[in-house]
Design a protein around this motif. Sequence first.
Motif, PDB file in Angstrom:
ATOM      1  N   VAL A 233      46.307  35.302  35.298  1.00  0.00           N
ATOM      2  CA  VAL A 233      44.998  34.942  34.755  1.00  0.00           C
ATOM      3  C   VAL A 233      44.291  34.094  35.803  1.00  0.00           C
ATOM      4  CG1 VAL A 233      43.797  33.698  32.921  1.00  0.00           C
ATOM      5  CG2 VAL A 233      45.831  35.046  32.394  1.00  0.00           C
ATOM      6  N   VAL A 234      43.126  34.539  36.265  1.00  0.00           N
ATOM      7  CA  VAL A 234      42.429  33.855  37.357  1.00  0.00           C
ATOM      8  C   VAL A 234      40.920  33.889  37.111  1.00  0.00           C
ATOM      9  CG1 VAL A 234      44.171  34.392  39.111  1.00  0.00           C
ATOM     10  CG2 VAL A 234      42.287  35.986  38.726  1.00  0.00           C
ATOM     11  N   TRP A 235      40.234  32.954  37.765  1.00  0.00           N
ATOM     12  CA  TRP A 235      38.780  33.005  37.874  1.00  0.00           C
ATOM     13  C   TRP A 235      38.439  33.808  39.124  1.00  0.00           C
ATOM     14  CZ3 TRP A 235      35.165  31.865  34.477  1.00  0.00           C
ATOM     15  CH2 TRP A 235      35.485  30.998  33.418  1.00  0.00           C
ATOM     16  N   THR A 236      37.541  34.780  38.979  1.00  0.00           N
ATOM     17  CA  THR A 236      37.160  35.646  40.094  1.00  0.00           C
ATOM     18  C   THR A 236      35.649  35.643  40.248  1.00  0.00           C
ATOM     19  OG1 THR A 236      39.044  37.107  39.643  1.00  0.00           O
ATOM     20  CG2 THR A 236      37.267  37.991  41.010  1.00  0.00           C
ATOM     21  N   PRO A 237      35.123  35.359  41.446  1.00  0.00           N
ATOM     22  CA  PRO A 237      33.675  35.436  41.640  1.00  0.00           C
ATOM     23  C   PRO A 237      33.215  36.878  41.756  1.00  0.00           C
ATOM     24  CG  PRO A 237      34.725  34.922  43.723  1.00  0.00           C
ATOM     25  CD  PRO A 237      35.818  34.967  42.686  1.00  0.00           C
TER      26      PRO A 237
ATOM     27  N   LEU B 233      43.193  28.539  37.723  1.00  0.00           N
ATOM     28  CA  LEU B 233      42.772  27.323  38.410  1.00  0.00           C
ATOM     29  C   LEU B 233      41.247  27.254  38.509  1.00  0.00           C
ATOM     30  CD1 LEU B 233      45.333  27.362  41.364  1.00  0.00           C
ATOM     31  CD2 LEU B 233      45.449  25.947  39.307  1.00  0.00           C
ATOM     32  N   PHE B 234      40.703  26.058  38.317  1.00  0.00           N
ATOM     33  CA  PHE B 234      39.279  25.811  38.519  1.00  0.00           C
ATOM     34  C   PHE B 234      39.119  24.329  38.834  1.00  0.00           C
ATOM     35  CE2 PHE B 234      40.265  24.988  34.141  1.00  0.00           C
ATOM     36  CZ  PHE B 234      39.440  23.961  33.722  1.00  0.00           C
ATOM     37  N   THR B 235      38.004  23.981  39.444  1.00  0.00           N
ATOM     38  CA  THR B 235      37.745  22.601  39.838  1.00  0.00           C
ATOM     39  C   THR B 235      36.611  22.041  38.992  1.00  0.00           C
ATOM     40  OG1 THR B 235      38.450  23.066  42.103  1.00  0.00           O
ATOM     41  CG2 THR B 235      37.129  21.086  41.769  1.00  0.00           C
TER      42      THR B 235
ATOM     43  N   MET C   6      39.363  36.518  33.470  1.00  0.00           N
ATOM     44  CA  MET C   6      40.060  37.397  32.532  1.00  0.00           C
ATOM     45  C   MET C   6      41.203  36.629  31.889  1.00  0.00           C
ATOM     46  SD  MET C   6      38.258  40.105  32.836  1.00  0.00           S
ATOM     47  CE  MET C   6      39.209  41.323  31.929  1.00  0.00           C
ATOM     48  N   ALA C   7      41.213  36.568  30.553  1.00  0.00           N
ATOM     49  CA  ALA C   7      42.204  35.794  29.812  1.00  0.00           C
ATOM     50  C   ALA C   7      42.995  36.707  28.890  1.00  0.00           C
ATOM     51  CB  ALA C   7      41.524  34.704  29.003  1.00  0.00           C
ATOM     52  N   ARG C   8      44.219  36.309  28.564  1.00  0.00           N
ATOM     53  CA  ARG C   8      45.017  37.086  27.619  1.00  0.00           C
ATOM     54  C   ARG C   8      44.656  36.742  26.176  1.00  0.00           C
ATOM     55  NH1 ARG C   8      48.943  35.993  31.620  1.00  0.00           N
ATOM     56  NH2 ARG C   8      49.405  37.873  32.801  1.00  0.00           N
ATOM     57  N   ASP C   9      44.244  35.502  25.939  1.00  0.00           N
ATOM     58  CA  ASP C   9      43.926  35.054  24.586  1.00  0.00           C
ATOM     59  C   ASP C   9      42.494  34.537  24.583  1.00  0.00           C
ATOM     60  OD1 ASP C   9      43.660  33.706  22.158  1.00  0.00           O
ATOM     61  OD2 ASP C   9      45.768  33.116  22.115  1.00  0.00           O
ATOM     62  N   LEU C  10      41.551  35.376  24.131  1.00  0.00           N
ATOM     63  CA  LEU C  10      40.142  34.996  24.168  1.00  0.00           C
ATOM     64  C   LEU C  10      39.850  33.810  23.251  1.00  0.00           C
ATOM     65  CD1 LEU C  10      38.021  38.281  24.311  1.00  0.00           C
ATOM     66  CD2 LEU C  10      38.316  36.550  26.081  1.00  0.00           C
ATOM     67  N   ASP C  11      40.476  33.780  22.081  1.00  0.00           N
ATOM     68  CA  ASP C  11      40.226  32.669  21.155  1.00  0.00           C
ATOM     69  C   ASP C  11      40.685  31.344  21.767  1.00  0.00           C
ATOM     70  OD1 ASP C  11      39.123  34.326  19.258  1.00  0.00           O
ATOM     71  OD2 ASP C  11      41.024  34.637  18.196  1.00  0.00           O
ATOM     72  N   ALA C  12      41.873  31.356  22.379  1.00  0.00           N
ATOM     73  CA  ALA C  12      42.383  30.140  23.008  1.00  0.00           C
ATOM     74  C   ALA C  12      41.504  29.724  24.186  1.00  0.00           C
ATOM     75  CB  ALA C  12      43.825  30.342  23.468  1.00  0.00           C
ATOM     76  N   ALA C  13      41.028  30.706  24.965  1.00  0.00           N
ATOM     77  CA  ALA C  13      40.159  30.389  26.104  1.00  0.00           C
ATOM     78  C   ALA C  13      38.855  29.756  25.628  1.00  0.00           C
ATOM     79  CB  ALA C  13      39.870  31.664  26.910  1.00  0.00           C
TER      80      ALA C  13
ATOM     81  N   TRP D 295      39.157  32.405  46.622  1.00  0.00           N
ATOM     82  CA  TRP D 295      37.908  31.796  46.190  1.00  0.00           C
ATOM     83  C   TRP D 295      38.193  30.746  45.116  1.00  0.00           C
ATOM     84  CZ3 TRP D 295      33.088  32.229  48.143  1.00  0.00           C
ATOM     85  CH2 TRP D 295      32.844  33.276  49.029  1.00  0.00           C
ATOM     86  N   HIS D 296      37.578  29.586  45.266  1.00  0.00           N
ATOM     87  CA  HIS D 296      37.694  28.508  44.292  1.00  0.00           C
ATOM     88  C   HIS D 296      36.356  28.346  43.579  1.00  0.00           C
ATOM     89  CE1 HIS D 296      41.442  26.686  46.157  1.00  0.00           C
ATOM     90  NE2 HIS D 296      41.060  27.551  47.079  1.00  0.00           N
TER      91      HIS D 296
END
Length: 245
Positions: free
Chosen positions: A53-57, A234-236, A1-8, A189-190
Amino acid sequence: MARDLDAAQGFYGAVLGWDFRPAGPGDANLVAFRDGAPVAGVGALAGSAGVPVVWTPYFAVEDADVTASRIRERGATMAVGPLAFGTGRAALAADPAGAVFGFWQGEVVPDWSVGHGSAPAWLQLRTRDAFAAAIFYGEVLDWGVERPGCCTVSYEHDRVVLRHGHETVARITGGALEAAPDPVVRPRWHVHFPVPDLESAVEAATRLGGRTASPVETSSTSRWVVLADPEGALFTVVAPQDPPA
């Protein structure tokens, strides 16, 4: 989930080579593709400035209400839902150690896969007690049951390994139980994404406002580093030891 979809879209397109399509007609949420295969979902985080703003599985389930009941019965937390969302129902929860995850009941984008191709290289839960976590997720998400299509669970080299068919889709690693908990390190979760060249991915990330969040680590076959996007997610990224010429 991002605040700025265009930037993401600009950031992840440059760093990971993704292109994006709407999840459905008139849908503001996006599905990321790499080489024509669906990789991840990106949605808009409305309002809540205090929400990170995070990555969530998200894990697919047959019945979201049953899954939510199992989570509550085991002393874990249901944070959101299950709620109607697109063509299905989605929910957010936290396991007993506090690691956040989601689950989804409904249709899945065709050709979605984990563990091979362009999809996440793997998911990894870093927690305090890997064995207890494996029992929780196994009971809640039907891991390791004798039913066609279900994941298998094994304990290998002090970690729990989850496989779907022959592909490794997740690992659960634990800490030293006899040591005092580190208040700075929280179970989570990573998510790992494959890239052909580690240095190119790092250069693109830093050029577009991201940063490295760990030293580069290596194994006999791969190299990886944790990155943060401009909003802090964060992401790897994982690359082979010998990048293609």
